[in-house]
Design an enzyme around this catalytic site. Structure first.
Site, mmCIF file in Angstrom:
data_model
loop_
_atom_site.group_PDB
_atom_site.id
_atom_site.type_symbol
_atom_site.label_atom_id
_atom_site.label_comp_id
_atom_site.label_asym_id
_atom_site.label_seq_id
_atom_site.Cartn_x
_atom_site.Cartn_y
_atom_site.Cartn_z
ATOM 1 N N GLY C 71 0.506 -1.726 6.167
ATOM 2 C CA GLY C 71 0.176 -0.347 6.496
ATOM 3 C C GLY C 71 -1.252 -0.013 6.093
ATOM 4 O O GLY C 71 -1.971 0.702 6.804
ATOM 5 N N GLN C 179 6.131 5.960 6.655
ATOM 6 C CA GLN C 179 7.400 6.447 6.112
ATOM 7 C C GLN C 179 8.301 7.073 7.170
ATOM 8 O O GLN C 179 9.519 7.160 6.987
ATOM 9 C CB GLN C 179 7.142 7.478 4.996
ATOM 10 C CG GLN C 179 6.555 6.884 3.727
ATOM 11 C CD GLN C 179 7.492 5.914 3.006
ATOM 12 O OE1 GLN C 179 8.694 5.879 3.259
ATOM 13 N NE2 GLN C 179 6.935 5.114 2.106
ATOM 14 N N SER C 199 4.408 -0.012 8.791
ATOM 15 C CA SER C 199 4.449 -1.132 7.851
ATOM 16 C C SER C 199 5.853 -1.721 7.851
ATOM 17 O O SER C 199 6.838 -0.999 7.708
ATOM 18 C CB SER C 199 4.057 -0.652 6.460
ATOM 19 O OG SER C 199 4.145 -1.722 5.549
ATOM 20 N N CYS C 325 2.457 3.011 -5.866
ATOM 21 C CA CYS C 325 1.087 2.566 -6.067
ATOM 22 C C CYS C 325 0.522 3.194 -7.326
ATOM 23 O O CYS C 325 -0.425 3.980 -7.264
ATOM 24 C CB CYS C 325 0.226 2.964 -4.881
ATOM 25 S SG CYS C 325 0.550 1.979 -3.442
HETATM 26 C C1 PLP Z 1 2.741 6.698 3.774
HETATM 27 C C2 PLP Z 1 2.314 5.306 3.492
HETATM 28 N N1 PLP Z 1 1.190 4.823 4.058
HETATM 29 C C3 PLP Z 1 0.763 3.577 3.832
HETATM 30 C C4 PLP Z 1 1.438 2.718 2.994
HETATM 31 C C5 PLP Z 1 0.860 1.366 2.764
HETATM 32 O O1 PLP Z 1 1.632 0.367 3.355
HETATM 33 P P1 PLP Z 1 1.457 -1.145 2.850
HETATM 34 O O2 PLP Z 1 1.959 -1.205 1.480
HETATM 35 O O3 PLP Z 1 2.244 -1.939 3.824
HETATM 36 O O4 PLP Z 1 0.005 -1.450 2.909
HETATM 37 C C6 PLP Z 1 2.615 3.177 2.359
HETATM 38 C C7 PLP Z 1 3.419 2.358 1.430
HETATM 39 O O5 PLP Z 1 3.009 1.680 0.537
HETATM 40 C C8 PLP Z 1 3.050 4.509 2.613
HETATM 41 O O6 PLP Z 1 4.152 4.990 2.033
#
Ligand code: PLP
Ligand code: PLP
Ligand code: FES
Ligand code: FES
Lengths: 152, 390, 390
Positions: C71, C179, C199, C325
């Protein structure tokens, strides 16, 4: 990898009319070793301008081999006037289609055919309109555009 | 039909040991390693171990390993970081036989961002013009990026020697070691490299996982900006399963390095000598003394590569006519052109790239198939007559 | 101990069906889809099918699907492409509750590249200030990027309505639907979005695979520069196995969407009402009428999130105290701060995010555990006395 029809694969694996035609009286050559594709077309034309036999030698990809093979099958029995109207689209249709990126391989067939006809009739091919994009096959951009249009 | 796979420079089979290592982490321990629960942390531990194994393969510290999504991302990240570290330096240097992940990036930087790009040429054997390289090093050079080994010919550049000269001048040095890893020994410390790229799928790990080694103490600018993963050096939830697989693959690669340079090399040499013996008008591309043990780039006069590949394919033999990154054109590859391989054999060049899964029986079958394919194709080639090129 | 996994907004279990779909492509059909052999082409076919399934989930065309590594890469790529398409436009707009993959990127662009960044605020319920958003649209706006649903609270932004207003003005619109996918219906056509990020690991595909939808006809600039993969829009050997897995996961997600909005939603509502009923001084964060069906963000006064998580962890319960995160700091998340959730409950906020794998028994066990955890923690909290906050 290219999506080749069964007909293309068959004409590649079992090309028809390969080799030099000993008693050919019309020969058309296009392409070069440098460019990666070349076709030499041999025709035997009778007194009524009918093509009684045809053969080819090809250096190129599978589409080039199959297109050359198909071309010789298509033109056999045609008069030169009829043969002059054969387009690269006809060659592709005969093969059940060619991948879009490989349409130019059939253009090479058409070009060799026109040269063979000119060779028999002893005329000079006129300058073609358009900008030369491939010196080796003498294909112009207009022809490519035509080919792409004609083949969707 | 059985598949004879000799396209290992394009991609490799995921080793059984690697699959076994990964499986529990898909549906079982699928937690996010950044999470605050034992379930996620269990994965975190495995990732730490994997990082150690990757580091070990190249003699680095685990802290110096950043997991990325592929070799291309590693290459792009390295260059991007260097440009950010030295925003005022405008020269960037590479060779004209790099993988598109570097070459196309450098061309983009030249055409769109105004960088002064130096493409150091190679000679007919594919060896780099070192004098020209050293002469082009300047105060405003932001980075020199050179591949350790070439994907098409297997030719090896003398990276330790080059890196020392480049870094001595205070210029950042990056090497794309995607093809070198697992085939020749790599020691980042001894070699003085600042950054180094790896890709998992060339060493029997899955596709979609890569590594960027970044020397400790070097200022690094992340390419993917997001969360705090990889100590803030690469955003995005960790590709846990593939990281764990890559760890195992690096462990295996270290163990198999001797096999690569004996057994696999012998098979390659056997294939090469058989083809040279049984087919006329054939030439091997690249510096024979200075080549990856698994790679054979070999040109057959007066025939065309794609046609050869299709005839091999009918026998279940997988090989390549150059780089796997084809644009759909049949132009000879930029690598062969840079080496001034003559058109007559460049168009008919095939790359066989072996692995320890190959056998002598397979080589014999390839030779047999090649003999008949080349014969058939030459019989219809307008450039071949009476057993020779015309 | 059995694991009770309620951290599905962080990452999900790879579905058994997905694993089964992927397995043959590791050690069996491991070919490179760009290769010129049937072996590689077999993978190519599977990838085309997967691309179709991904497209179907969001009502797009397969040609509009670019596979990325996550993502974060999708988000970064979308913004980068917009900035390249409009090099002269200097304003970029997003919200102050975005995922770090957007928020940190925008901050980087503001601090290092001089962009005029507008962070549109949300109200106490987490809903976007639409008037302020529309007022900030200007001729020199390069892109508006807004998440479809929030990862921490589950609050849904009215993307179709916003996208129409933004694109009407000729401004590019990107949405981070990481999400939203699999939880609410997504129709890129009906919604007028130009770009959209997904993602895999949030919808039971593996980690390390993402999607960027790019509307047909839109000029797109690749972020990873390299080979010709993905029609020249993303370099790097395709992550074949994960792409195939993602295709299956999207097919399953489409099938399970009704379950998500009945069964899973009921479980979530049950958990919420039980916790509200059995524990005093508790508040639910986010717009209750406008929320993902699986998400519950709930604050417990006078206790601290990490402590709650550890007590849940002892019972095998996985949840999160905010975004996964985390930087290791215990500050309340930027999302809760943006919503002005009072400190007393922001610090004690837990996110439960459910999937169709959860059961009512699990919810009962969570409630029981929470009741005792909160009681224990409040007994030692200096801010809690005689059954209330002091
Ligand atoms: C709203 C949202 N955007 C982006 C991401 C990033 O996705 P990824 O971890 O696959 O890079 C996440 C989750 O970590 C997310 O919840
Ligand atoms: C030398 C070299 N560099 C970089 C790459 C790119 O790696 P990836 O396909 O993992 O992006 C490759 C292989 O494709 C390669 O051979
Ligand atoms: S003849 Fe040129 S690609 Fe086929
Ligand atoms: S007391 Fe431990 S993080 Fe503050």
């Amino acid at each position: 990898m290219w999506e080749y029809t069964d007909k293309v694969k068959d004409h590649f694996m079992h090309p028809r009319n390969v080799g030099e035609l000993k008693d050919a009286n019309a020969v058309g050559e296009t392409g070069s070793l440098n460019c990666g594709d070349a076709l030499k077309l041999f025709l035997k034309v009778d007194e009524n301008e009918r093509i009684v036999d045809a053969s080819f030698m090809t250096f190129g990809c599978a589409s080039a081999v199959a297109s050359s093979s198909a071309l010789t099958e298509i033109v056999k029995g045609m008069t030169l006037d009829e043969a002059a109207k054969v387009t690269n689209g006809d060659i592709a249709d005969y093969l059940g289609g060619l991948p879009k990126e490989k349409m130019h391989c059939s253009v090479m067939g058409k070009s060799a055919l026109q040269k063979a006809i000119a060779d028999y009739r002893g005329i000079q091919i006129m300058e073609k309109p358009g900008e030369m994009v491939c010196e080796c096959f003498e294909v112009t951009d207009l022809e490519i555009i035509d080919a792409v249009k004609a083949n969707g | 039909m059985n598949v004879i796979y000799t396209d290992n420079n394009a991609t490799t089979r995921v080793a059984d040991e690697v699959i076994e290592e990964m499986l529990p982490f898909f549906g079982g321990f699928y937690g996010n390693p950044s999470s605050m629960h034992t379930f996620g942390d269990r994965v975190g531990k495995k990732i730490r171990q994997a990082r150690q194994k990757v580091a070990d393969l190249i003699h680095a510290d685990p802290d110096e390993i950043i997991f990325t999504s592929c070799g291309t991302e590693s290459d792009n990240s390295a260059v991007f970081s260097a440009l950010n570290a030295y925003p005022d330096k405008k020269r960037i240097i590479t060779s004209n036989v790099e993988h598109p992940a570097i070459l196309n990036l450098f061309k983009y930087l030249r055409d769109k961002k105004g960088y002064d790009v130096v493409l150091v040429p190679v000679d007919k054997k594919g060896d780099l013009d070192l004098d020209l390289l050293y002469d082009s090093l300047s105060d405003d050079t932001a980075i020199v990026s050179l591949m350790w080994a070439n994907n098409e010919t297997g030719v090896i550049f003398p990276i330790p020697e080059i890196a020392e000269k480049v870094t001595e001048k205070g210029i950042l040095f990056h090497t794309d070691a995607v093809q070198a890893a697992g085939k020749i020994p790599i020691d980042v410390r001894a070699a003085h490299v600042d950054m180094l790229s790896l890709s998992g799928h060339k060493i029997h790990a899955p596709k979609g996982i890569g590594v960027l080694y970044v020397k400790k103490g070097m200022k690094f600018f992340p390419y993917l900006i997001g969360g705090h993963q990889e100590k803030g050096r690469r955003g995005g939830t960790e590709n846990t399963v593939s990281i764990i697989g890559l760890g195992k693959a690096c462990e295996l690669a270290a163990q198999q390095l001797p096999i690569m340079n004996t057994q696999v090399k012998e098979l390659r040499d056997y294939l090469q000598s058989q083809l040279l013996e049984k087919i006329p008008s054939v030439s091997v591309n690249g510096d024979l003394e200075n080549r990856l043990p698994n790679t054979l780039s070999i040109g057959f006069d007066a025939v065309e590569g794609e046609s050869i590949l299709l005839m091999l394919d009918k026998e279940g033999i997988c090989a390549s006519s150059g780089s796997a990154c084809t644009s759909g054109s049949l132009d000879p590859s930029h690598v062969l052109m840079a080496m001034e391989v003559p058109f007559k054999s460049a168009h008919g060049t095939i790359r066989f790239s072996l692995s320890h899964y190959n056998t002598k029986e397979e080589m014999d079958h390839i030779v047999k198939t090649m003999v008949s394919a080349i014969e058939t194709l030459r019989a219809m080639s307008p450039f071949w007559k009476d057993g020779k090129l015309v």
